[in-house]
Design a protein around this motif. Structure first.
Motif, short mmCIF file in Angstrom:
data_model
loop_
_atom_site.label_atom_id
_atom_site.label_comp_id
_atom_site.label_asym_id
_atom_site.label_seq_id
_atom_site.Cartn_x
_atom_site.Cartn_y
_atom_site.Cartn_z
N THR A 128 0.81 -1.22 0.00
CA THR A 128 0.00 0.00 0.00
C THR A 128 0.84 1.26 0.00
N THR A 129 2.11 1.17 0.45
CA THR A 129 2.98 2.35 0.53
C THR A 129 4.32 2.03 -0.11
N PHE A 130 4.72 2.86 -1.06
CA PHE A 130 5.99 2.65 -1.74
C PHE A 130 6.76 3.97 -1.76
N VAL A 131 7.99 3.96 -1.23
CA VAL A 131 8.86 5.12 -1.20
C VAL A 131 10.13 4.78 -1.96
N MET A 132 10.49 5.62 -2.92
CA MET A 132 11.65 5.37 -3.76
C MET A 132 12.55 6.60 -3.70
N THR A 150 11.64 2.40 -13.24
CA THR A 150 11.30 1.75 -11.98
C THR A 150 9.80 1.61 -11.83
N LEU A 151 9.08 2.69 -12.10
CA LEU A 151 7.62 2.64 -12.01
C LEU A 151 7.05 1.62 -12.99
N HIS A 152 7.64 1.53 -14.16
CA HIS A 152 7.17 0.59 -15.17
C HIS A 152 7.28 -0.85 -14.67
N GLY A 153 8.32 -1.14 -13.89
CA GLY A 153 8.51 -2.49 -13.40
C GLY A 153 7.70 -2.82 -12.17
N ILE A 154 7.43 -1.81 -11.32
CA ILE A 154 6.83 -2.08 -10.02
C ILE A 154 5.32 -1.84 -9.99
N LEU A 155 4.85 -0.72 -10.54
CA LEU A 155 3.45 -0.34 -10.36
C LEU A 155 2.45 -1.37 -10.88
N PRO A 156 2.71 -2.06 -11.99
CA PRO A 156 1.73 -3.07 -12.42
C PRO A 156 1.53 -4.20 -11.41
N GLN A 157 2.43 -4.31 -10.44
CA GLN A 157 2.34 -5.38 -9.45
C GLN A 157 1.78 -4.90 -8.12
N THR A 158 1.19 -3.71 -8.10
CA THR A 158 0.72 -3.12 -6.85
C THR A 158 -0.77 -2.79 -6.96
N PRO A 159 -1.65 -3.77 -6.94
CA PRO A 159 -3.08 -3.51 -7.13
C PRO A 159 -3.74 -2.77 -5.98
N GLN A 160 -3.04 -2.62 -4.84
CA GLN A 160 -3.64 -1.92 -3.71
C GLN A 160 -2.81 -0.71 -3.28
N LEU A 161 -1.93 -0.21 -4.14
CA LEU A 161 -1.06 0.90 -3.76
C LEU A 161 -1.87 2.17 -3.51
N ARG A 162 -1.64 2.78 -2.34
CA ARG A 162 -2.37 4.00 -1.98
C ARG A 162 -1.45 5.21 -1.82
N SER A 163 -0.19 4.98 -1.49
CA SER A 163 0.74 6.09 -1.27
C SER A 163 2.03 5.84 -2.05
N LEU A 164 2.43 6.81 -2.86
CA LEU A 164 3.63 6.69 -3.68
C LEU A 164 4.49 7.94 -3.51
N THR A 165 5.77 7.72 -3.19
CA THR A 165 6.73 8.81 -3.06
C THR A 165 7.94 8.50 -3.93
N CYS A 166 8.29 9.43 -4.81
CA CYS A 166 9.41 9.23 -5.73
C CYS A 166 10.35 10.41 -5.64
N GLU A 167 11.62 10.13 -5.40
CA GLU A 167 12.64 11.17 -5.44
C GLU A 167 13.52 10.93 -6.66
N ALA A 168 13.39 11.80 -7.65
CA ALA A 168 14.24 11.73 -8.83
C ALA A 168 15.55 12.42 -8.49
N PHE A 169 16.63 11.67 -8.50
CA PHE A 169 17.93 12.23 -8.09
C PHE A 169 19.01 11.81 -9.07
N CYS A 170 19.83 12.76 -9.47
CA CYS A 170 20.96 12.46 -10.34
C CYS A 170 22.11 13.39 -10.00
N ASP A 171 23.25 12.81 -9.68
CA ASP A 171 24.48 13.56 -9.47
C ASP A 171 25.29 13.44 -10.77
N THR A 172 25.33 14.53 -11.54
CA THR A 172 25.97 14.46 -12.86
C THR A 172 27.47 14.24 -12.77
#
Length: 587
Positions: free
Chosen positions: A284-288, A297-319
């Motif tokens: 129900t809760t996924f923090v990335m 990442t979302l493409h691989g994980i979200l289809p497998q979460t039929p009850q996901l209610r809370s999603l937190t994503c931090e897009a981070f890149c150190d060039t």
């Protein structure tokens, strides 16, 4: 909380009328349990040795949350002693609710195998034989030949695998810090064997792990340094089992979205091969956190979460570590394609209730006034119009405006793209020039800043102030567009010198008051208190409360979460600057 603690201690240790001091053992068990909540772990150990009565009460607190983080070869917790202690007294294992383990150092150590000291060779030989007899009944999941060498060497990873898998029947939360390939490899192999046995119909061991509800991968308890790079043995995938409801994955920043042609598929992309029935059915809760390739990442994980209610994503890149690679034509494609994000998020449009997005593109080798420009690396607009259950949203301002440059007068018509039942909206200052500014400590340099550096610093601060003015104007526009809002919050920049002016906060309060919307301002405390331990601490000031309109301004502190929303996002660059002593800690 402090007042409550003082009252409890004053009641617990107040003098009786006969001038004798109340004994701890004389207190009612209910009051004593409330006092124990405020004691450190070392105090539980001391109290458990006083008498049998206190032992019985404090044992559950002593074993409830166990931390076994290894600092170095010379500071390795004695997991073997804990394992045999619980093996001899299985009732102790039933008290354990949370387990934290792994290697916690500031520098990656890829080839680390931690071994605990052997105090007595004869006793150690007996202990090894005892452990071997115990694991014999778990063949072939725990293969004796694989564990024999580790038991002989008193290997930290082997004993932790046995502790986690075999003697903790009521464990609910597991926190792993894994920055090496060798330390926790026994745990991965054993978990993989469990999956193999599950495929053959043997679910006995998997059932023992069914109590685990929360998993955190690459746990950093004090954040004295940025998240380390994760190991390469895919332990994170092995940790995921049927029962988990909350999953936090961190430190995946070396897996770039824009890999060269022919390069290996990013590890998170392999998640798409997992079967929903065997992995994330109850999540129900996924923090990335700290992830470069968010869409993959979302493409691989979200289809497998039929009850996901809370999603937190931090897009981070150190060039400095993960340069955004150019395509075959020599052009650098946008790092964030919001159209692609929209497509992946639509997978959970019927269940998602809370969405938090943050963005951090930085160069760890450069000062704040020479950070890369994020604006050309963002394309598109966030479209959540089909998310009927989404009621809480926290995102950077440019995600809503279709304009990463934050021009005054840009298109702020978000209502056609907003969730139809949006009730709580929070704007972040990510993707503005104000994101990186901090009190720069030039005293550590042999020479003062050059004229060019001073000029660049002044220009960035001016641009930061202009960006914040745009954020303020966009905030007022969104309040007018979304009349069904119940609360509206705005993050302030990390550097307190760039906070919104008093008249701006007053205008924000008035606009929300006219719409009967609760108005809040959130202040990250990392740079305000100038300590890395406050990376996930925030001060929230309620300017106007629609339920208590006459209450005035009210301030509260939040750590870890703010009203169900994870805190501490977009702080990796500043944590690195603290470590390099670039942040001025004195006034």
């Amino acid at each position: 909380m402090t007042a409550q603690r003082n009252v409890l201690f004053s009641v617990a240790f107040s003098c009786r009328p006969d001038a004798t001091m109340a004994k701890l053992s004389d207190l009612p068990s209910e009051l004593l349990e409330q006092v124990l909540l405020y004691l450190p772990q070392s105090a539980y150990c001391s109290l458990s040795r006083v008498n049998k009565a206190l032992y019985g009460i404090t044992t559950s607190y002593l074993y409830r949350d166990i931390t076994l983080l290894a600092r170095s070869r010379d500071h390795t917790p004695r997991v073997d002693r804990l394992f045999f202690n619980i093996l001899d007294n299985p009732k102790l294992g039933k008290h354990v609710r949370s387990l934290t383990a792994g290697v916690c150092t500031q520098e990656p150590c890829r080839e680390v195998r931690l071994c605990m000291p052997i105090d007595n060779k004869a006793e150690h030989r007996l202990s090894v034989e005892k452990a071997m007899r115990f694991i014999d009944k778990w063949q072939p999941v725990v293969q004796a030949e694989d564990f024999l060498d580790g038991l002989d060497a008193n290997d930290y990873g082997v004993y932790f695998a046995l502790l986690y898998l075999l003697v903790l029947p009521t464990l609910q939360c597991i926190n792993i810090s894994e920055i090496g390939d060798e330390t926790l490899r026994p745990l991965k192999y054993t978990l993989d064997n469990i999956r193999t046995e599950e495929a053959t119909g043997n679910t006995q061991l998997l059932g023992r792990l069914g109590s685990v509800k929360e998993v955190t991968y690459n746990f950093q308890h004090d954040m004295t340094s940025p998240f380390p790079r994760s190991g390469t043995n895919d332990l994170w995938s092995s940790l995921i089992i049927h029962s988990i409801e909350s999953l936090e994955l961190s430190a995946c920043r070396e897996w770039s979205s824009f890999s060269r042609p022919g390069a290996p598929v990013p590890r998170f992309a392999r998640f798409r091969n997992f079967q929903p029935a065997s992995t994330l059915m109850f999540l129900t809760t996924f923090v990335m956190r700290c992830t470069v390739n968010v869409a993959e990442t979302l493409h691989g994980i979200l289809p497998q979460t039929p009850q996901l209610r809370s999603l937190t994503c931090e897009a981070f890149c150190d060039t400095s570590r993960n340069p955004l690679n150019a395509d075959t034509a020599g052009a650098t494609p946008p790092w964030i394609l919001l159209e692609q994000w929209n497509a992946e998020l639509n997978t959970v449009k019927n269940t998602l209730e809370t969405l938090v997005l943050s963005v951090e593109l930085s160069n760890g080798d450069c000062t704040f006034f020479r950070q890369p420009d994020l604006k050309p690396h963002v394309s598109g607009r966030l479209n959540l119009s089909r998310f009927d259950r989404l009621h809480t949203l926290e995102v950077p301002v440019p995600f809503l405006t279709d304009d990463a440059f934050l021009w005054i007068g840009s298109d702020t018509n978000f209502s056609p793209y907003a969730p139809p039942n949006l009730r709580h909206l929070t704007l972040r200052t990510d993707m503005t020039e104000a994101q990186w500014v901090y009190p720069w400590d030039t005293s550590i340099r042999e020479k003062g800043p050059t004229f060019q550096e001073s000029k660049e610093e002044a220009w960035v601060k001016d641009q930061a102030r202009m960006d914040l003015t745009c954020v303020f104007q966009i905030a007022l526009a969104l309040i007018d567009q979304l009349p069904d809002l119940q609360s509206f919050s705005v993050w302030q920049p990390p550097d307190p010198s760039l906070d919104m002016f008093g008249y701006q906060l007053e205008d924000l309060r008035t606009s929300c008051k006219n719409k009967s919307i609760t108005a809040r301002v959130v202040y990250p405390m990392l740079l305000r208190r100038k300590s890395t331990v406050h990376w996930d601490l925030a001060r929230e000031v309620t300017l106007f409360d629609s339920q208590f309109p006459d209450s005035g301004s009210v301030a509260r502190m939040f750590r870890g979460e703010r009203r169900g929303i994870p805190l501490g996002l977009a702080s990796q660059y500043h944590l690195g600057e603290f470590r390099k002593n670039h942040v001025r800690r004195h006034r």
